[in-house]
Enzyme design. Structure first.
Site, PDB file in Angstrom:
ATOM      1  N   HIS A   1      -1.081  11.097  -2.395  1.00  0.00           N
ATOM      2  CA  HIS A   1      -2.318  10.830  -1.909  1.00  0.00           C
ATOM      3  C   HIS A   1      -3.159  11.952  -1.652  1.00  0.00           C
ATOM      4  O   HIS A   1      -4.227  11.808  -2.083  1.00  0.00           O
ATOM      5  CB  HIS A   1      -2.323   9.687  -0.467  1.00  0.00           C
ATOM      6  CG  HIS A   1      -3.500   9.342  -0.073  1.00  0.00           C
ATOM      7  ND1 HIS A   1      -4.128   9.966   0.659  1.00  0.00           N
ATOM      8  CD2 HIS A   1      -4.471   8.714  -0.373  1.00  0.00           C
ATOM      9  CE1 HIS A   1      -5.465   9.688   1.336  1.00  0.00           C
ATOM     10  NE2 HIS A   1      -5.460   8.485   0.426  1.00  0.00           N
TER      11      HIS A   1
ATOM     12  N   HIS B   1       0.836  -1.156  -0.088  1.00  0.00           N
ATOM     13  CA  HIS B   1      -0.085  -0.034  -0.104  1.00  0.00           C
ATOM     14  C   HIS B   1       0.989   1.351  -0.052  1.00  0.00           C
ATOM     15  O   HIS B   1       1.375   1.494   0.994  1.00  0.00           O
ATOM     16  CB  HIS B   1      -0.921   0.126   1.289  1.00  0.00           C
ATOM     17  CG  HIS B   1      -1.821   1.306   1.245  1.00  0.00           C
ATOM     18  ND1 HIS B   1      -1.980   2.147   2.393  1.00  0.00           N
ATOM     19  CD2 HIS B   1      -2.830   1.495   0.421  1.00  0.00           C
ATOM     20  CE1 HIS B   1      -2.925   2.830   2.224  1.00  0.00           C
ATOM     21  NE2 HIS B   1      -3.642   2.726   0.993  1.00  0.00           N
TER      22      HIS B   1
END
Length: 258
Positions: free
Chosen positions: A51, A8
């Site tokens: 992100h 991730h």
């Protein structure tokens, strides 16, 4: 192991997320099969890997990604927030990450957008992928359904996936309508019935984000094809590979003493 390990934002438990340092560290783990990352677009149209919609949490900059051009973004420190050893780590471009990972792992590229925040995002991302002929090495995912529709309009053959942290009753129909063959879902929403139904329809399912070995093993019992996304790929190794090695060691001992 069929329970594919997805790093991730790279090996983000140790290295600063969505940086080349995190991706390189993930690539060093032989059991990492996929890497998940997030893509937005700079003010001047460069696909960048980060992100948050704003810079404050993971860089020493301020403001929104969309309001900074690439020249400004590449001056920022995207590593020291994590640890002092990563001082000076940069926000990478999608092109840099694709070049690094080409032929080594598959990529789950999340299109970070909402509404019309990033006109041209899908086209810019697809251009980088197609230039490298990596269409079979990636899946493009998003919470934003409009982004998934635009992606399919631009390239009907590219693989797409919905990201969701819920479990609507008509989830399979929603995926079919979106032409998605991949589902990225918050792991608490999964059970054996849902996985059997979706995989039977040809949907690949990835559970996120799982950092506890016990939960990894519990999820693995639901279906052999479930992908598991984690910030700590070494814990995936502890949950599966190390336990498998211990099992074979025990079997060899039994055989030896017969």
């Amino acid at each position: 192991m069929k329970h594919l390990c997805v790093a991730h934002r790279g090996f983000s438990g140790i290295a600063p997320e969505n940086t080349l340092a995190a991706f390189r560290l993930a690539l060093e783990q032989s059991f990492v099969h996929w890497i998940e990352l997030d893509v937005q677009v700079s003010k001047d149209g460069v696909p960048v890997v980060i992100h948050d919609f704003t810079l404050e949490r993971t860089t020493n900059g301020t403001g929104r990604i969309k309001d900074s051009d690439w020249k400004e973004l590449q001056q920022l420190d995207a590593g020291s927030w994590k640890n002092a050893e990563c001082l000076g780590e940069k926000i990478p471009t999608l092109a840099q990450v694709l070049d690094l990972c080409h032929g080594r792992v598959s990529l789950n590229i999340e299109l970070k957008t909402t509404g019309d925040m990033y006109p041209g995002l899908e086209k810019a991302v697809l251009r980088e992928i197609m230039m490298r002929e990596m269409q079979n090495e990636v899946v493009l995912t998003s919470f934003d359904r409009s982004a998934l529709r635009r992606t399919k309009e631009l390239n009907p053959e590219i693989r797409t996936g919905l990201i969701i942290d819920a479990r609507p009753d008509d989830l399979a129909k929603q995926l079919e309508k979106l032409q998605c063959s991949f589902l990225s879902i918050g792991y608490p929403h999964l059970d054996r019935y849902l996985l059997r139904d979706l995989t039977g329809r040809g949907i690949t399912v990835m559970a996120w984000t799982v950092d506890d070995c016990r939960i990894m093993r519990r999820l693995s019992a639901l279906h052999p094809d479930l992908m598991i996304c984690t910030n700590w790929p070494d814990r995936w190794e502890q949950a599966f590979l190390l336990s498998k090695r211990r099992m074979w060691h025990y079997i060899r001992k039994l055989i030896r003493f017969r």
